[in-house]
Design an enzyme around this catalytic site. Structure first.
Site, PDB file in Angstrom:
ATOM      1  CB  CYS A  31      -0.922   0.004   1.208  1.00 43.20           C
ATOM      2  SG  CYS A  31      -2.200  -1.268   1.131  1.00 43.20           S
ATOM      3  CE1 TYR A 170      -2.580 -10.378  -1.093  1.00 48.23           C
ATOM      4  CE2 TYR A 170      -4.661  -9.196  -0.929  1.00 48.23           C
ATOM      5  CZ  TYR A 170      -3.450  -9.571  -0.381  1.00 48.23           C
ATOM      6  OH  TYR A 170      -3.107  -9.147   0.873  1.00 48.23           O
ATOM      7  CG  HIS A 173      -1.995  -9.766   3.974  1.00 45.25           C
ATOM      8  ND1 HIS A 173      -1.377  -9.686   2.753  1.00 45.25           N
ATOM      9  CD2 HIS A 173      -1.019  -9.601   4.905  1.00 45.25           C
ATOM     10  CE1 HIS A 173      -0.083  -9.464   2.931  1.00 45.25           C
ATOM     11  NE2 HIS A 173       0.163  -9.408   4.219  1.00 45.25           N
ATOM     12  CG  ASP A 266       3.444 -10.055   5.503  1.00 42.93           C
ATOM     13  OD1 ASP A 266       4.592 -10.429   5.163  1.00 42.93           O
ATOM     14  OD2 ASP A 266       2.650  -9.556   4.695  1.00 42.93           O
TER      15      ASP A 266
END
Length: 696
Positions: A31, A170, A173, A266
């Site tokens: 991000c 994707y 997460h 992560d």
């Protein structure tokens, strides 16, 4: 200097489906705070990495459906052809530097707030989100599944048409595909729930549809959290099982650990995680696939990178944070410029920026996020139009060091960086000595090396200048970077007043600098640290003092201990760590009076209580060391008489802030020293969205 032959392996090309990466450096999706709102910033930020040698550069999450809206977090969207046109700018700029462009097509499922779209979130089952407890999704019916899959295919086609080379399905997460895969989220009893194969069905079907639509044109990538390290995902064996089920549909496996709720594991901070730590889990993926694998772990050491590739565990060195701290890391390794690598310190101030309504920033790299709107490039510095001047920079903390480096690179005739203390660094002389913050020392270490290399920059330590000395120094431009100090009287944001009885001249009342720089030892055994700052200093001091044998209680007027650490993804881990170290913690409390051996305080309900304490450390508010600047500005006529054209101040001397902001301000003044008034923020390029296209 040529590169070390041991690193040649890092520059081999790698084939992923129909595409070829020019080397093994892969800038993974992350991000930025740009999203679709700032398409030109998105493009130039990623393109700078491409210029720096990353073989692939990727967007952040690119939302495929309206019901995956994460507002107020800025995300890329690819809902229509307008989004396609904006994203094409990024592809063009990445391709101009010889890199592939990747897009992380995603759907947040149960976690999508949809506050902007005002539609319900959707998920495999109607279970309230563990990421946002105010979101309870609709359980997806078959028509919802087909609609989202159709959105994914449409987004994939638009991505191909925009010029993307790598398209993600994707689910990392704990996003929607992983929610289907995980028993924690998926309680379905139909064909999409139950066994691993059934829970994998949504992801497998989506992969099949995307591959059928664009598989001959683009590489198909999957990002998978192979081990959630908590309930919100899958454990390693099921993660490996999914890789086996989907391998025939995937060209590139992008693997990591953690989940949206365990993101701290992560993007682990250097306080708790060492370089390459994810290999313990991601290194297992090679057991079930021969396809290319990219992994992450805050890698900056080329020896470690080459070792991982040679082992066969990964094929590509993935990076988010190291590529932010130094977009030119691959090129510097390729050219043997190892000493110039600006290594990530693992502070995660980048995440605190990109995830909380701001744009990305970096403690090490002041250019991060400013590539388009200010036109900055970390490797290019235009000669200053007033380069025939001498500059005196007073104070060699983060702001002063950064400013002197930029001024040196811009060719100023002479730059004198003057430091009152025996060593440069400012607060970075002691912050890295706090437990767990050793890698923050890279802020000072990298700048010390750069200062040594610049022939027009002279560093002078152990010299304290007053106003008279500045007048007589002979420099045409003066920059005051004298930093800030902790208030010794308990001045704090809650009351805007000192705390009665607080006086750092007394032996039982101390400030952080007195402990870390002056070597003062708190009297007695029982120490209370009062924290109104809310970040790393109070917890770091608490851990240090416990290690020194003191009984420590950390009292804060915030609702949490170190709330800013939640934004840097380490808050829960930090509080667990402090508890395990035997540090007592009280939140929502204000100390109201300090006496030897006794403190009075009140809690968030207004109830008063007392604490026994032999000493107290005040971490309340910092105050700018601005006296020298104000004295210099008092008599402009005298300045002109001495040939001084301008006096500026930067960093904490202006207002105490994050280290990243002090570095940024020093950098900005260095970039703009020849502007009409660099003391003021200059206008920067603003971006227009569709239908008024930005062009670069």
């Amino acid at each position: 200097m040529p590169r070390d032959p041991r690193h040649d392996i890092l520059f081999e090309p790698v084939r992923i489906g129909p595409k070829t990466l020019r080397n093994r450096f892969y800038a993974v999706p992350h991000c930025t705070g740009f999203g679709s709102e700032k398409p030109a910033s998105q493009a130039r930020f990623r393109a700078t990495k491409a210029e720096g040698g990353w073989a692939a550069v990727c967007t952040e999450e690119a939302l495929v459906s309206v019901d995956s809206d994460f507002w107020p977090i800025f995300s890329t969207r690819i809902w229509d052809d307008d989004d396609l046109t904006n994203l094409a700018v990024m592809c063009d700029e990445a391709h101009a530097h010889g890199s592939l462009a990747g897009i992380e097509l995603a759907h947040g499922g149960a976690h999508a707030r949809s506050r902007d779209a005002r539609v319900p979130a959707v998920a495999p089952s109607q279970l309230t989100s563990d990421y946002d407890p105010f979101v309870t999704p609709k359980a997806m019916q078959l028509e919802d599944i087909r609609r989202v899959q159709s959105d994914w295919v449409a987004a994939a086609r638009r991505s191909r048409d925009a010029g993307f080379d790598i398209v993600y399905v994707y689910g990392g997460h704990s996003y929607l595909p992983l929610q289907f895969l995980s028993p924690f989220y998926n309680r379905r009893t139909d064909a999409y729930g139950g066994s691993l194969e059934s829970r994998a069905r949504f992801w497998l079907e989506t992969l099949e549809l995307v591959r059928e639509a664009i598989g001959d044109d683009c590489a198909i990538a999957v990002r998978l959290c192979i081990e959630a390290l908590g309930p919100a995902g899958v454990e390693l064996e099921e993660g490996l099982g999914f890789v086996g089920l989907a391998d025939h549909l995937v060209d590139l496996w992008d693997v990591n650990v953690g989940s949206i709720i365990e993101w701290s594991k992560d993007s682990g901070t250097s306080r708790f995680f060492s370089e390459g730590y994810q290999l313990e889990w991601t290194g297992r993926v090679r057991e079930v696939t021969a396809k290319p694998i990219v992994g992450v772990g805050r890698l900056t050491n080329p020896d470690r990178m080459a070792e991982i590739i040679a082992s066969g565990a990964w094929d590509l060195i993935g990076a988010a944070r190291p590529s932010i701290a130094d977009p030119f890391l691959p090129k510097k390794i390729e050219e043997g410029r190892y000493g110039e690598i600006r290594e990530c310190i693992g502070c995660n101030i980048c995440a605190a920026g990109a995830e909380y309504g701001n744009q990305i920033r970096c403690t090490q790299n002041a250019n991060a996020g400013e590539e388009f709107r200010r036109g900055w490039n970390p490797e290019r510095f235009e000669p200053a139009s007033n380069s025939d001047r001498d500059v005196l920079v007073i104070g060699a903390g983060p702001a002063g060091m950064e400013c002197a480096i930029v001024l040196g690179k811009r060719g100023m005739r002479r730059v004198h960086l003057i430091e009152a203390e025996p060593e440069i660094g400012g607060l970075m002389r002691w912050v890295p000595r706090l437990p767990g913050l050793g890698e923050w020392g890279r802020v000072l270490n990298w700048r010390a090396v750069q200062l040594q290399k610049l022939r027009n920059v002279e560093v002078i330590t152990g010299t304290r200048l007053d106003a008279a000395a500045v007048h007589q120094y002979g420099a045409e431009i003066v920059v005051v970077a004298t930093g800030a100090r902790w208030a010794g009287d308990g001045l704090n944001f809650l009351t805007h007043d000192p705390i009665p009885g607080a006086d750092a001249s007394l032996p039982h009342v101390l400030t952080p600098e007195q402990i870390m720089l002056e070597g003062k030892v708190p009297p007695g055994e029982r120490v209370v640290i009062f924290d109104a700052d809310g970040y790393f200093v109070a917890p770091g001091l608490a851990e240090k003092l416990v290690g020194d044998g003191f009984q420590v209680e950390l009292v804060t007027c915030h609702d949490l201990v170190s709330p800013l650490s939640d934004e840097t993804l380490e808050g829960p881990l930090l509080r667990q760590h402090l508890h395990a170290a035997g540090i007592g913690m009280r939140t929502g409390c204000l100390i109201t009076d300090i006496q030897p051996g006794n403190l009075k305080a009140k809690d968030h309900l207004g109830e008063f209580f007392e604490l026994e304490a032999d000493s107290v450390v005040l971490v309340t508010q910092r105050l700018s060391n601005e006296r020298l600047f104000l004295e210099l500005r008092e008599d402009e006529e005298a300045l002109r008489a001495e040939g001084i054209e301008a006096v500026y101040r930067i960093g904490d001397c202006v207002a105490p802030r994050l280290i990243a902001e002090a570095v940024f301000e020093g950098h900005r003044l260095g970039r703009e020293i020849d502007a009409d008034d660099p003391a003021l923020p200059l206008p920067y390029k603003r971006e227009r969205l569709v239908l008024e296209r930005v062009t670069t």
